[in-house]
Design an enzyme around this catalytic site. Sequence first.
Site, PDB file in Angstrom:
ATOM      1  N   GLY A  78      46.458  37.661  47.318  1.00  0.00           N
ATOM      2  CA  GLY A  78      47.535  38.588  46.970  1.00  0.00           C
ATOM      3  C   GLY A  78      47.070  39.826  46.227  1.00  0.00           C
ATOM      4  O   GLY A  78      45.929  39.911  45.758  1.00  0.00           O
ATOM      5  N   GLU A  79      47.967  40.807  46.173  1.00  0.00           N
ATOM      6  CA  GLU A  79      47.692  42.069  45.476  1.00  0.00           C
ATOM      7  C   GLU A  79      48.490  42.052  44.162  1.00  0.00           C
ATOM      8  O   GLU A  79      49.714  42.205  44.177  1.00  0.00           O
ATOM      9  CB  GLU A  79      48.102  43.237  46.390  1.00  0.00           C
ATOM     10  CG  GLU A  79      48.180  44.592  45.715  1.00  0.00           C
ATOM     11  CD  GLU A  79      46.941  44.983  44.930  1.00  0.00           C
ATOM     12  OE1 GLU A  79      45.828  44.955  45.478  1.00  0.00           O
ATOM     13  OE2 GLU A  79      47.095  45.321  43.735  1.00  0.00           O
ATOM     14  N   CYS A 113      39.742  40.752  55.263  1.00  0.00           N
ATOM     15  CA  CYS A 113      40.237  39.717  54.350  1.00  0.00           C
ATOM     16  C   CYS A 113      41.063  38.665  55.086  1.00  0.00           C
ATOM     17  O   CYS A 113      41.964  38.994  55.860  1.00  0.00           O
ATOM     18  CB  CYS A 113      41.076  40.378  53.254  1.00  0.00           C
ATOM     19  SG  CYS A 113      41.859  39.183  52.160  1.00  0.00           S
ATOM     20  N   SER A 122      42.441  42.810  39.518  1.00  0.00           N
ATOM     21  CA  SER A 122      41.741  43.470  40.623  1.00  0.00           C
ATOM     22  C   SER A 122      42.773  44.011  41.611  1.00  0.00           C
ATOM     23  O   SER A 122      43.677  43.301  42.029  1.00  0.00           O
ATOM     24  CB  SER A 122      40.844  42.446  41.320  1.00  0.00           C
ATOM     25  OG  SER A 122      40.274  43.007  42.482  1.00  0.00           O
ATOM     26  N   LEU A 159      36.980  49.037  45.848  1.00  0.00           N
ATOM     27  CA  LEU A 159      36.773  50.347  46.475  1.00  0.00           C
ATOM     28  C   LEU A 159      36.243  50.191  47.905  1.00  0.00           C
ATOM     29  O   LEU A 159      36.836  50.655  48.856  1.00  0.00           O
ATOM     30  CB  LEU A 159      35.817  51.181  45.617  1.00  0.00           C
ATOM     31  CG  LEU A 159      35.747  52.648  45.979  1.00  0.00           C
ATOM     32  CD1 LEU A 159      37.073  53.348  45.693  1.00  0.00           C
ATOM     33  CD2 LEU A 159      34.621  53.346  45.223  1.00  0.00           C
ATOM     34  N   CYS A 215      49.566  38.404  51.587  1.00  0.00           N
ATOM     35  CA  CYS A 215      49.399  39.755  51.030  1.00  0.00           C
ATOM     36  C   CYS A 215      49.904  40.766  52.052  1.00  0.00           C
ATOM     37  O   CYS A 215      49.754  40.575  53.244  1.00  0.00           O
ATOM     38  CB  CYS A 215      47.917  40.004  50.729  1.00  0.00           C
ATOM     39  SG  CYS A 215      47.619  41.578  49.915  1.00  0.00           S
ATOM     40  N   GLU A 263      45.478  29.443  46.432  1.00  0.00           N
ATOM     41  CA  GLU A 263      44.166  29.013  45.945  1.00  0.00           C
ATOM     42  C   GLU A 263      43.865  29.523  44.541  1.00  0.00           C
ATOM     43  O   GLU A 263      44.343  30.581  44.149  1.00  0.00           O
ATOM     44  CB  GLU A 263      43.074  29.623  46.832  1.00  0.00           C
ATOM     45  CG  GLU A 263      43.057  29.111  48.210  1.00  0.00           C
ATOM     46  CD  GLU A 263      41.965  29.801  49.018  1.00  0.00           C
ATOM     47  OE1 GLU A 263      41.886  29.507  50.209  1.00  0.00           O
ATOM     48  OE2 GLU A 263      41.204  30.617  48.463  1.00  0.00           O
ATOM     49  N   CYS A 280      44.035  44.289  54.559  1.00  0.00           N
ATOM     50  CA  CYS A 280      42.651  44.747  54.690  1.00  0.00           C
ATOM     51  C   CYS A 280      41.981  44.007  55.866  1.00  0.00           C
ATOM     52  O   CYS A 280      42.198  42.814  56.057  1.00  0.00           O
ATOM     53  CB  CYS A 280      41.873  44.487  53.410  1.00  0.00           C
ATOM     54  SG  CYS A 280      42.643  45.268  51.984  1.00  0.00           S
ATOM     55  N   CYS A 312      38.458  34.645  49.182  1.00  0.00           N
ATOM     56  CA  CYS A 312      39.864  34.281  49.038  1.00  0.00           C
ATOM     57  C   CYS A 312      40.498  33.984  50.391  1.00  0.00           C
ATOM     58  O   CYS A 312      40.221  34.620  51.376  1.00  0.00           O
ATOM     59  CB  CYS A 312      40.628  35.374  48.305  1.00  0.00           C
ATOM     60  SG  CYS A 312      40.650  36.950  49.141  1.00  0.00           S
ATOM     61  N   CYS A 371      39.635  32.194  38.652  1.00  0.00           N
ATOM     62  CA  CYS A 371      40.144  33.201  39.584  1.00  0.00           C
ATOM     63  C   CYS A 371      41.487  32.716  40.133  1.00  0.00           C
ATOM     64  O   CYS A 371      41.570  31.611  40.665  1.00  0.00           O
ATOM     65  CB  CYS A 371      39.109  33.363  40.691  1.00  0.00           C
ATOM     66  SG  CYS A 371      39.653  34.396  42.040  1.00  0.00           S
TER      67      CYS A 371
END
Length: 361
Positions: free
Chosen positions: A171-172, A128, A203, A227, A121, A88, A125, A345, A114
């Site tokens: 994704g990270e 997410c 990010s 955070l 990922c 996306e 988390c 996301c 974005c």
Amino acid sequence: MEISNILDYSKEELAEIIKPSFRAKQIYQWIYCKYVNSYDDMKNIPKEMRENLKKNYVLNPLKFVKKEISSDESIKYLFALHDGYTVEAVLLPMKKEKVDEDGKLIHLTKYTICISSQVGCKIGCSFCLTAKEGFKRNLTAGEITAQVLEIKKDNNIAQNRRVNIVYMGMGEPLDNIQSVAKAVKIFSDPDGLAISPRRQTISTSGLSKQIEKLGKMDLGILLAISLHAVDDELREKLMPINKAYNIESIINAVKAFPIDARKRVMFEYLVMQNVNDDIKSAKKLVKLLHGIKAKVNLIYFNPHIGSQFQRPSRNSVVAFQQYLTDHGVLCTIRQSKGLDISAACGQLKEKTDRELANDKS
Ligand code: SAH
Ligand code: SF4
């Protein structure tokens, strides 16, 4: 044989393989400034060279799968990659009003795009949706830059219009640091999209070691830290990565990160009802950020099917913001763009997968 994606090459790399090398610059401009969709449209490139390029390099690595337009004008895109995986990206137009020198009111639109850096990922988390599908693969630099290119083309955003980029899709980014760093450079090429690193924000969920590595690369980009919690116990529950890199290690990495003197590090704080929306947390956050040129961005948790968390009340978010502001911490509340489309996301992708599954049954 899989053929290469021409967007994976920096201008310098193209100049190594395309001779005479001034052709690389011309090709770059055709792709990134004039938005051609075919090598045949590259008018000043000799036919033989065009045929060669056609045989060896894909020019459009992404296929449109779906597009959703929100009532607030943000547009969410789902793109398919060559192997069928999907990612996306979102265009967020912000309307601004400005008074010009003659006192006339002018309307400006600022664009933020974005983008995704991975399919799925690894970080997992708990809030997410992207985490739910697990990790499939890293995107290449060209698959990252293509998202911006396609969105600019689709919306007729001229090459010289300023856009901001946020690596906040799926994704990270710091788990794919080489491709992301290369994308930062390709984006900023003056013969290409010419998007300065100062308009690009990475990010991260807080991979402290990678933040240090990114800092040493000195790309001039902006940094955002997801955070979301102010003590390790809660953060571990929300973000298992906190077991490897705790809050203290993140704060230390941020303190060592090279930041443009006029800019700040952004701390994203996803507010979840009765989880982290209390004033005690706000108090701890103020302490934690002491000595850092920070700005906090409060994000309303965006519920999705099967999620165990709730969207916080407006009052609690405003009170949280007020506390931070009163204690000298710059704090904004993220406008929930596209809540009526599939906002956070991973949500457009999940919805499409579900619809496809329903179609099949
Ligand atoms: N992996 C990176 C970048 C992608 S996620 C990171 O975690 O920072 C981008 C942002 O979306 C993160 O701040 C993430 O916490 C947030 N996000 C994830 N799920 C969300 C949800 N359901 N509602 C609102 N924001 C969410
Ligand atoms: Fe990965 Fe970011 Fe989602 Fe966490 S919030 S699972 S790091 S994409």
